[in-house]
Each structure stands twice: as C-alpha cells, then as structure tokens.
Design an enzyme around this catalytic site. Structure first.
Site, PDB file in Angstrom:
ATOM      1  N   CYS A  91       0.836  -1.240   0.068  1.00 21.38           N
ATOM      2  CA  CYS A  91      -0.010  -0.075  -0.097  1.00 21.38           C
ATOM      3  C   CYS A  91       0.732   1.255  -0.005  1.00 21.38           C
ATOM      4  CB  CYS A  91      -0.981  -0.243   1.183  1.00 21.38           C
ATOM      5  SG  CYS A  91      -0.215  -0.220   2.786  1.00 21.38           S
ATOM      6  N   HIS A 124      -2.063   1.346   7.136  1.00 24.84           N
ATOM      7  CA  HIS A 124      -2.559   1.770   5.865  1.00 24.84           C
ATOM      8  C   HIS A 124      -2.015   3.220   5.216  1.00 24.84           C
ATOM      9  CE1 HIS A 124      -4.611   0.923   2.094  1.00 24.84           C
ATOM     10  NE2 HIS A 124      -5.532   1.762   2.302  1.00 24.84           N
TER      11      HIS A 124
END
Length: 317
Positions: free
Chosen positions: A91, A167
């Site tokens: 990510c 994230h």
C-alpha cells in the site's frame, strides 16, 4: 485482498520513499515529512504534487456504500490512474504511484513507469491492481528498501480487531478536483474543487476531519508531502547553504537506507561471544570483576540521568 505475495513491509520514511521513486526512474521528486497540519507550512514545501497519509486502519470497519467524508467518483476510476489494492504490504508504494502516475504532465516518471501507465490505461481498477502487484520491477525496488530480518514468518493470517494494522493512502488534485486515492475503496473519493495553488488549503481540513474520527489519545499518524526536488529551488535562488543542507540530508538518507539492507544480529552475536570469551580466558575472577564493573557503571549512569531529571528514582520502562 491477498497476503503479502512476495512484497515486504517498508517504513513510512522520507528517505525511503525518495530513493524508492528515484530507483524507479522518477526524476526531480522527493518526500518531506510534515510535522504540522498547517497549510502555510505545506505550501512552503512546494511545488506540492500530493501527500501520503499513514494511519491505523480500523480492522473491524465494515464496507460502506458512501464514504464518511466526500463522495465516490466512479468516472475518475476510469479516467485517471486508480488501482485496487491486491497485496497487503504494497500500500505504501501503491499510494505514491497513485500520485506519480496521475502527474505525468508535471513529473518525469521515467520510461518504465510511463510504459506501465500506458499498458494499464484501459484496465479497470481491479486489473490495474493485479498488474501492479505482479510487476517485478516495482516489487523488486519496493523490497530493496525493506528492513533485513533474520526471522522469516511464513504464516499468514487475517488481522483481528486487536491487531495494529496500518495503511497508506494518497491525496492529490486532478482536473480541478481534490481526490483521496485509497486502493481499498471502490473508487477515488472526491473532496470538491481544488487547484494546484489552493491544494494545501483544501487538503489540510480533509486530513483534520479524518484524524478527528479517532480517539484523542491516538497519535500514530504519519504524513509526507511529495514535492519537487528541493535542491532545484536552492540552486535557482543561489542559496549555497540551503543546497549544502539538502545534500547532507540526502547523504544521511542513503546511509540509513544502506543500513536497512543489512542484518547486524549475527555480527553482534559474534562480537559478544568474542568479548566474553576473551574475559573468560583471563580467569573466572577476572570475568566476575568485569561484570561487577559493568554493573557499577550502569548504576552510575542511571543515577546521573535521574539526577538531571529532577531526582526521579524510577528507571524508564
């Protein structure tokens, strides 16, 4: 989203991201860590292409038809580079590529990323994500910045509510709109009209609203700006001291990145074995004397530190 798929975890670090994109062939781009949610401070880093935001992901959160802030723009998913995230550890790299590959008119992304963008241009978001996760070039460069570890955990499991999962997402402006680009969402999230000039003023309130959704004690966030190589501006204004500082910063980044590639546990173990062995050869009494001296020195350092802290007698945990 599948497991790691051969992608290792990398740090949210300006030096890591700067040399990661450099190794991908991108020209004149660097990352600057933002220590304040202040539009003026962000503008001073400029030109600003976008920001990368790291946050603790709420693992128990259920998918929603509408985002908590902004609105999904499904047309933007087709008209701009937007890739669904297919690999757990990708990510960070995916977030920075979400900015780079939507800024090809302002940034020289190099022939290989330009070719990747053109190849995936007609793909839907899920196939773009598959193509990204299967790109050997991008994966190899990404993994070259992972910390070396002597311990390999082959087990894969789904994160629970008790796990700390982080994230990366990106914010940038495209065609007069401020977008949030998150590969775990079905489409880019529009946050209203935005130009390159007012991007700092528009993105800071969006970030503030997102952070306010967390408890007041939650401070585990990281924000980096993708900007033009600062050395370019230093040369343009003829500020040699500024240029020197930026060159020194890059030297530090290169040194830290080199250290990340090495595992020093074996070296430290051998060094300690050699040190203890040399003391034991001098005799049991000499070894005990050496241990006693080390304890006294440690005690003296703790007492000295506590003295400078105002007499607090407890040792830090």
């Amino acid at each position: 989203m599948s497991a790691s798929g051969g992608w290792n975890t990398i740090e949210s670090d300006a030096g890591v991201f700067t040399y990661l994109v450099d190794n991908l062939g991108v020209k004149d781009v660097q990352f600057e860590e933002l220590v304040s949610l202040d539009a003026t401070y962000l503008r001073q880093r400029g030109p600003v292409y976008g920001v990368i935001f790291l946050f603790k992901y709420p693992t128990g959160e259920q998918p929603q038809e509408t985002p908590l802030d902004g609105s999904f723009d499904y047309d933007a998913a087709e008209n701009h580079f937007f890739a669904a995230q297919r690999i757990q550890n990708a990510c960070g790299t995916q977030a920075l590529l979400s900015v780079l590959l939507n800024k090809v008119e302002a940034i020289d992304v190099g022939p290989q990323l330009q070719e990747f963008r053109e190849f995936t241009g007609a793909f839907p978001a899920d196939l773009r994500g598959e193509a990204l996760s299967n790109s050997e070039l991008i994966r190899d460069v990404h993994n070259s910045f992972a910390r070396a570890s002597p311990f390999a955990d082959e087990a894969q499991r789904t994160a629970t509510d008790e796990d700390d999962v982080y994230h990366f997402i990106a914010y940038t402006h495209m065609n007069g709109i401020l977008y949030e680009l998150d590969g775990l969402k079905p489409a880019p999230i529009s946050h209203g009209n935005c130009s390159s000039d007012d991007f700092p003023d528009k993105v800071i309130p969006v970030l503030q609203r997102r952070i306010e959704r967390y408890p007041a004690h939650e401070i585990r966030f990281n924000l980096m700006a993708m900007v033009q190589d600062v050395r370019i501006r230093a040369r343009e204004v003829g500020d040699q001291e500024w240029l020197y500082q930026e060159e020194q910063k890059r030297n530090v980044w290169q040194w830290e990145n080199a250290l990340r590639r090495h595992n020093f546990i074996g070296f430290i173990g051998e060094m300690l074995k050699g040190l203890v062995g040399s003391k034991l050869q001098a005799g049991e009494a000499k070894y005990s004397e050496w241990v006693g001296e080390a304890k006294e020195k440690t005690k003296a350092r703790l007492e000295d530190r506590n003295k400078h802290r105002g007499g607090v007698g407890e040792e830090d945990m």
